[in-house]
Design a protein around this motif. Structure first.
Motif, PDB file in Angstrom:
ATOM      1  N   HIS A 174       0.858  -1.179   0.000  1.00  0.00           N
ATOM      2  CA  HIS A 174       0.000   0.000   0.000  1.00  0.00           C
ATOM      3  C   HIS A 174       0.898   1.234   0.000  1.00  0.00           C
ATOM      4  N   ILE A 175       1.218   1.710  -1.198  1.00  0.00           N
ATOM      5  CA  ILE A 175       2.159   2.814  -1.333  1.00  0.00           C
ATOM      6  C   ILE A 175       1.582   4.081  -0.711  1.00  0.00           C
ATOM      7  N   THR A 176       0.329   4.347  -1.020  1.00  0.00           N
ATOM      8  CA  THR A 176      -0.425   5.426  -0.382  1.00  0.00           C
ATOM      9  C   THR A 176      -1.824   4.895  -0.088  1.00  0.00           C
ATOM     10  N   ASP A 177      -2.672   5.737   0.468  1.00  0.00           N
ATOM     11  CA  ASP A 177      -4.044   5.306   0.711  1.00  0.00           C
ATOM     12  C   ASP A 177      -4.769   4.967  -0.580  1.00  0.00           C
ATOM     13  N   ALA A 178      -4.315   5.529  -1.694  1.00  0.00           N
ATOM     14  CA  ALA A 178      -5.016   5.337  -2.972  1.00  0.00           C
ATOM     15  C   ALA A 178      -4.255   4.456  -3.957  1.00  0.00           C
ATOM     16  N   LEU A 179      -2.962   4.223  -3.725  1.00  0.00           N
ATOM     17  CA  LEU A 179      -2.106   3.532  -4.694  1.00  0.00           C
ATOM     18  C   LEU A 179      -1.574   2.238  -4.097  1.00  0.00           C
ATOM     19  N   ASN A 180      -1.758   1.119  -4.844  1.00  0.00           N
ATOM     20  CA  ASN A 180      -1.306  -0.199  -4.389  1.00  0.00           C
ATOM     21  C   ASN A 180      -0.503  -0.890  -5.482  1.00  0.00           C
ATOM     22  N   LEU A 181       0.546  -1.583  -5.054  1.00  0.00           N
ATOM     23  CA  LEU A 181       1.355  -2.399  -5.951  1.00  0.00           C
ATOM     24  C   LEU A 181       1.229  -3.855  -5.523  1.00  0.00           C
ATOM     25  N   THR A 182       0.829  -4.722  -6.468  1.00  0.00           N
ATOM     26  CA  THR A 182       0.650  -6.145  -6.186  1.00  0.00           C
ATOM     27  C   THR A 182       1.659  -6.941  -6.995  1.00  0.00           C
ATOM     28  N   ASN A 185       7.702 -24.819 -14.282  1.00  0.00           N
ATOM     29  CA  ASN A 185       7.518 -23.480 -14.827  1.00  0.00           C
ATOM     30  C   ASN A 185       7.482 -22.471 -13.689  1.00  0.00           C
ATOM     31  N   ILE A 186       7.851 -21.231 -13.998  1.00  0.00           N
ATOM     32  CA  ILE A 186       7.732 -20.114 -13.059  1.00  0.00           C
ATOM     33  C   ILE A 186       6.727 -19.119 -13.637  1.00  0.00           C
ATOM     34  N   ASP A 187       5.710 -18.789 -12.859  1.00  0.00           N
ATOM     35  CA  ASP A 187       4.718 -17.794 -13.262  1.00  0.00           C
ATOM     36  C   ASP A 187       4.816 -16.584 -12.346  1.00  0.00           C
ATOM     37  N   TRP A 188       4.382 -15.445 -12.866  1.00  0.00           N
ATOM     38  CA  TRP A 188       4.484 -14.220 -12.089  1.00  0.00           C
ATOM     39  C   TRP A 188       3.349 -13.265 -12.442  1.00  0.00           C
ATOM     40  N   ARG A 189       3.139 -12.298 -11.581  1.00  0.00           N
ATOM     41  CA  ARG A 189       2.107 -11.282 -11.786  1.00  0.00           C
ATOM     42  C   ARG A 189       2.538  -9.978 -11.132  1.00  0.00           C
ATOM     43  N   VAL A 190       2.322  -8.880 -11.840  1.00  0.00           N
ATOM     44  CA  VAL A 190       2.556  -7.542 -11.303  1.00  0.00           C
ATOM     45  C   VAL A 190       1.344  -6.686 -11.641  1.00  0.00           C
ATOM     46  N   ALA A 191       0.787  -5.996 -10.639  1.00  0.00           N
ATOM     47  CA  ALA A 191      -0.396  -5.160 -10.856  1.00  0.00           C
ATOM     48  C   ALA A 191      -0.257  -3.856 -10.083  1.00  0.00           C
ATOM     49  N   LEU A 192      -0.819  -2.816 -10.637  1.00  0.00           N
ATOM     50  CA  LEU A 192      -0.842  -1.500 -10.001  1.00  0.00           C
ATOM     51  C   LEU A 192      -2.266  -0.973 -10.081  1.00  0.00           C
ATOM     52  N   ASP A 193      -2.821  -0.527  -8.939  1.00  0.00           N
ATOM     53  CA  ASP A 193      -4.161   0.057  -8.965  1.00  0.00           C
ATOM     54  C   ASP A 193      -4.156   1.378  -8.207  1.00  0.00           C
ATOM     55  N   TYR A 194      -5.007   2.312  -8.680  1.00  0.00           N
ATOM     56  CA  TYR A 194      -5.019   3.672  -8.130  1.00  0.00           C
ATOM     57  C   TYR A 194      -6.450   4.186  -8.090  1.00  0.00           C
ATOM     58  N   GLU A 195      -6.876   4.628  -6.919  1.00  0.00           N
ATOM     59  CA  GLU A 195      -8.204   5.213  -6.753  1.00  0.00           C
ATOM     60  C   GLU A 195      -8.127   6.686  -7.143  1.00  0.00           C
ATOM     61  N   VAL A 196      -8.545   6.983  -8.371  1.00  0.00           N
ATOM     62  CA  VAL A 196      -8.407   8.334  -8.897  1.00  0.00           C
ATOM     63  C   VAL A 196      -9.413   9.290  -8.272  1.00  0.00           C
ATOM     64  N   ALA A 197     -10.519   8.774  -7.771  1.00  0.00           N
ATOM     65  CA  ALA A 197     -11.554   9.540  -7.079  1.00  0.00           C
ATOM     66  C   ALA A 197     -12.303   8.537  -6.212  1.00  0.00           C
ATOM     67  N   PRO A 198     -13.063   8.996  -5.231  1.00  0.00           N
ATOM     68  CA  PRO A 198     -13.798   8.050  -4.392  1.00  0.00           C
ATOM     69  C   PRO A 198     -14.644   7.075  -5.222  1.00  0.00           C
ATOM     70  N   ASP A 199     -14.433   5.791  -5.024  1.00  0.00           N
ATOM     71  CA  ASP A 199     -15.168   4.704  -5.690  1.00  0.00           C
ATOM     72  C   ASP A 199     -14.884   4.613  -7.180  1.00  0.00           C
ATOM     73  N   ILE A 200     -13.783   5.178  -7.634  1.00  0.00           N
ATOM     74  CA  ILE A 200     -13.358   5.035  -9.035  1.00  0.00           C
ATOM     75  C   ILE A 200     -11.897   4.595  -9.034  1.00  0.00           C
TER      76      ILE A 200
END
Length: 770
Positions: free
Chosen positions: A451-459, A502-517
């Motif tokens: 949880h980088i910030t309250d709105a930005l997450n790195l998975t 095999n090796i599998d991987w996943r990288v995701a980034l999500d950002y709440e640009v406005a409340p509930d969006i």
């Protein structure tokens, strides 16, 4: 054909999106008029990332459906739920595998063959327990809390690696709320149904039991006719007319299912919870309904029935000289039971351990009249047995408000056996298989969210998988004193093994640009294990095939708008798909010179897939609910091996309709203190799809499944205290004749056939809660 599907689908998609826009406008007007938001859309909690999380906060494309919505849509099995989801194709009753076997794909990736080495590309889970075979995946819905459908590679999620996605069924957990009900149903084709469940408190605040039972019986909707009785012409094996004066010798598509489940929930203390589940199913259904599409006249006989009627001339007989000894029962039987235990321990306030241990058994037998006629062109009888043990361990940690981390391991052990009798008259081939198959898969995984910030997450996630599969062939003669056909005799006792990792991987980034969006983007990989060709004619054709792999790039939007009056989720994806596992009918590189027979599973080519998905759920005014989806899948083979039947840029992947859309609406009408009436309509549409390779080339046109639209309706009355519910449901309201799938087998057995979907049916039900 691709151009036609794109044109028709584009019009349908534009119409659906415009309709969704109209609902959005209604929601905005409701908000502007000052209506309270307390009638808005409720939050959906999912567990896709190993923890309870709001659907709208999860950077994945997920369709989640709860029990109330499934009931309102008249959905009674997993096929009906999956078919309503965008980019999902779930087709039950495939060739030779029985009525309960399904071909499932998500975003164009999955599996179409029921043979054990060809593992599912879409993982099906029951209470977090992976079900490792295609046999029996068309489950009846038994007292579910919700269904989660995860789209795209689940290489670092779910119990076992799933390259196309996952379908996860979660049962109702026992509580201190009695929450019991009994439901009776009756309808078309002498349908009778009973569902019942209740909670029992064994020890207050500590031990709870939930018991559930389901029974269903419905007659077959496709009628098997006696050819000689109907036409007055001779047919192989003689006439069966003495069995019925109306020329009817049986039906296909009938169902008779009993299922039960008991769940014991033990709250050991404030930190330890244990859930033990035992379930069993007994299915005595008829054979899958099938209808000849093409069969050349044989001995002057035309065995085709009307193009849009529910009839055939199937007799399930083999050689004309032994009708009594070799007449298969027209059945599709399936038995299964399982035990699972989910132990959750909070080691401290920030560290938790989860152990999921399970054993499942399944066995069955099914007949397949491959020519749908009295002739002996292709008649098979299959038996199978499958046992599996799975163990998953997860250690989850919360690092303040900074990160959530899960480490884990997974073990899968499968022991299976496939038998029966295979008879392909056009090739003069007749033998008895009895093939054991053993599979072991071990993996370790790590998953974390920063949880980088309250709105930005790195998975980020990582999984290592190591697997081994061993297939042993058994080929014997079905007739005493007759030697085994030399084309398959060399296989008897032969064993082949596939190993891979095999090796599998996943990288995701999500950002709440406005409340509930929320915006998100991710890159994820997935794996489908390799195996051994299960259908060789000769020893040199018993060769391994490699793993499939996929790398998916996805961007999406998740939003809750207009004071929770509209949930709108969008996703776009691009997938690089490698080593597509397909069945070929020509394999000169692994056959003797001039040997014409081949039916081999091989890595036939690579592909690229692009698509988008739109899902919405609207509550424009109090009492009115509208939900829908639109999806587009552009699957393109980019290269192929010689003899695969694939022509890059021309061939379409099997069971991948380019366009799908669905829309449903219901309105709750109050009766001034006397209860409520809730009418509902659901419409689904999908463009055409192919069911085999080759396709879209001269001589291979009969495997195309035409586009279809289906309308369902339901109206329910609920008493004011909601203890009673009376409902009338109609499925396929317009009585549309359509095929669920087709098989063009002209190159193998000289015929083509299709499996018709269910006609219009009525059902009435009464439900009592207590």
């Amino acid at each position: 054909m691709l151009k036609r599907a794109t044109r028709d689908g584009f019009r349908a998609g534009v119409a659906s999106i415009a309709l969704a826009g109209a609902f959005t406008g209604n929601a905005a007007m409701a908000q502007d008029s000052g209506e309270s938001g307390d009638q808005g859309i409720s939050e959906i909690v999912v567990t896709a990332q190993f923890r309870d999380q709001n659907l709208q906060d999860t950077p994945l494309a997920i369709t989640a459906v709860d029990a109330a919505l499934m009931e309102a849509r008249s959905q009674t099995n997993v096929e009906q739920v999956a078919q309503r989801a965008p980019s999902v194709q779930f087709t039950a009753g495939g060739q030779g595998g029985g009525a309960q076997t399904a071909a499932v794909n998500i975003r164009g990736i999955g599996a179409t063959d029921f043979q054990f080495p060809n593992e599912p590309g879409v993982g099906v889970y029951i209470d977090d327990v992976y079900y490792g075979i295609s046999f029996g995946t068309a489950f009846e819905l038994v007292d579910l809390d919700r269904v989660e459908i995860l789209r795209g590679p689940q290489g670092t999620l779910s119990g076992k690696n799933s390259i196309g996605g996952s379908i996860k069924l979660f049962s109702e957990r026992p509580t201190d709320d009695p929450n019991g009900y009994v439901e009776l149903a009756a309808g078309s084709y002498d349908r009778l149904g009973l569902r019942a469940a209740t909670n029992v408190t064994l020890v207050p605040d500590r031990l709870y039991l939930r018991v559930t039972g389901v029974g269903k019986q419905v007659d077959g909707y496709l009628t098997r006719l006696d050819y000689q009785c109907v036409t007055g012409r001779d047919a192989p094996g003689g006439s069966f007319a003495t069995k019925s004066e109306d020329c009817v010798i049986g039906t296909e598509g009938g169902q008779k299912v009993l299922a039960g489940r008991a769940a014991l929930r033990w709250l050991v203390n404030d930190r330890i919870e244990n859930n033990l589940i035992v379930d069993a199913t007994r299915d005595r259904s008829e054979a899958s309904p099938a209808k000849a599409i093409y069969l050349p006249p044989i001995n002057g006989n035309d065995y085709l029935t009307g193009p849009e009627d529910y009839t055939n001339y199937s007799t399930y007989t083999g050689y004309p000289g032994e009708p009594e000894q070799y007449t298969n029962p027209a059945i599709s039987y399936f038995d299964s039971w399982g035990v699972s235990n989910n132990l959750e321990i909070d080691l401290n306030d920030s560290l938790a351990l989860t152990s999921i241990t399970a054993f499942r058994h399944a066995d069955g037998q099914s007949a397949w009249d491959g020519d749908n006629s009295p002739e002996n062109i292709s008649n098979n009888f299959s038996t199978f047995r499958h046992d599996q043990f799975t163990q998953e361990l997860r250690l989850s940690a919360t690092v303040g408000e900074t990160a959530d981390i899960t480490l884990g391991g997974y073990y899968y052990k499968g022991d299976s056996e496939l038998g029966g009798r295979v008879h392909v008259g056009i090739a003069g081939l007749d033998f008895v298989p009895n093939d054991p198959f053993d599979q072991t898969s071990v993996s370790a995984f790590a998953h974390g969210v920063l949880h980088i910030t309250d709105a930005l997450n790195l998975t980020a996630g990582l999984r290592y998988t190591d697997e081994k599969k061993t297939y042993t062939f058994s080929r014997t003669s079905p007739l005493p004193g007759v030697p085994t056909d030399p084309r398959v005799a060399s296989l008897d006792g032969l064993s082949r093994t596939f190993k891979g990792d095999n090796i599998d991987w996943r990288v995701a980034l999500d950002y709440e640009v406005a409340p509930d969006i929320r915006l998100y983007g991710q890159v994820a990989t997935g794996l489908k294990g390799g195996g051994i060709n299960p259908r060789p004619y000769l020893e040199m054709q018993a060769v391994p095939y490699d793993q499939e792999t996929a790398t998916s790039y996805e961007a999406g939007l998740k939003s809750m708008l207009f004071d929770r009056r509209l949930r709108l989720n969008l996703a776009y994806y691009h997938t690089d798909y490698r080593n597509y596992q397909g069945q070929v009918s020509a394999c000169p590189d692994i056959s003797p010179p001039g040997f014409p027979f081949c039916s081999a599973t091989r890595n036939v080519g690579d592909a690229k897939i692009d698509g988008f998905e739109v899902e919405f759920d609207a509550r424009p005014v109090e009492g009115l609910s509208i939900d829908g989806s639109v999806s587009y899948t552009d699957f393109r083979f980019t290269d192929a091996i010689e003899g695969s039947g694939i022509v890059p840029g021309v061939t379409e992947a099997p069971f991948v309709p380019a366009w799908k859309y669905a829309i449903g609406a219901q309105y709750e009408i109050g009766l001034n203190g006397s209860g409520t009436i809730v009418p509902r309509l659901d419409w689904t549409w999908q463009s055409h799809m192919e069911s085999n390779i080759p396709n879209n080339v001269p001589g291979f046109e009969l495997g195309e499944v035409e586009a279809r639209g289906l309308l369902n309706a339901r109206i329910a009355y609920r008493s004011e205290d909601e203890d009673w519910e009376f409902a009338l449901a109609v499925t396929n309201v317009t009585d549309k004749f359509y095929f669920n799938n087709k098989y063009d087998r002209i190159s193998q057995s000289g015929n083509a056939y299709g499996m018709p979907g269910r006609p219009r049916e009525f059902a009435v039900s009464v439900k009592r809660k207590f």
